[in-house]
Design a protein around this motif. Sequence first.
Motif: not given
Length: 331
Positions: A107-108, A110, A224
Amino acid sequence: MNIYRLIRGSKNCPYSPSKVTSDSLIIKGKLKIALAGIPNTGKSVVFNKLTGGRAWVGNWPGTTVEKKVGKFRLDSYDISLIDLPGTYTLSPDSIDQKIAKDAITEEDIDLVIVLLNASNIERSLYLLISILEAGAKVIGILNFMDIADKIGLRYDVDKLSSILKIPIVPMIAVKNRGFDILKKRIIESVEKGWINTKPINYGEFEEYIDRIVERLKESDISKRYNLRWIAIKLLENDRDVIEFISRQGVYDEVRSIILEADRYALERYSKHIDALIPIIRYRKISAILDQVIHKVSVAKKPFSDALDEVLTCYRYCLLYTSPSPRDLSTS
């Protein structure tokens, strides 16, 4: 050292609150933060205090495992906080562990905030280092500082922060101590690097890691994933990573290097490489802790005080208990 003064911050720490200026607050945006930790490190308390108890509870897709997401506002940032299932490792052998691993690597996210148990830090630090190796931006929370203090463990938090090259926030979560510093670190994370993908060195096996990385550079995987992490997981015989690399059609290109590393490990240490990598990691962690923890003698307490501490620890266990995944074996 006064434990509460330590939690308020040290002027010598490179991540001291004084380093935050108004310039770091002018950027506006949304942040997605994951909260990770092994079971019984106080993750639920930190989650509830940051979100004020405002959370949406559902299930992770395709599972019956609870997914808890909270929202909170920090200066000019809208933050989504995801409470990950407790896990000991990013080499999953249970659905809870796989969810935590996939969230961090797929997942992105942060920022990952990792809870460390200051009264028994070794296994917590193992997870934090594994998350760093995956390429995540990390803030470490050193929770239960009051318990560590009572049992005679004194931390050089600045040194631990310097060795890992990430912020470490000393905290007593149940007493609401340390959250001001944590919030400042979250704001700083928008602008700072703090990504240390090589928290430890694997010595003579670095050669094999580098060779695997070189083979993988030509594939699309590098767009990725952190290739060093992929290489280490391949040496650890991680089933998920091997299956993924096989689907990309590049496993055959690195398999010969893995087998060569395994033969060397057997000849030199009489252990397979997948068993040896976690052992090396624990030994490096032990060496780090020798530098940052100072044990002091604690005066004997009256029976009533000792009983009170036992009951306090029991209360903490009730607060923090969650289903525990199987222990990681390093044999």
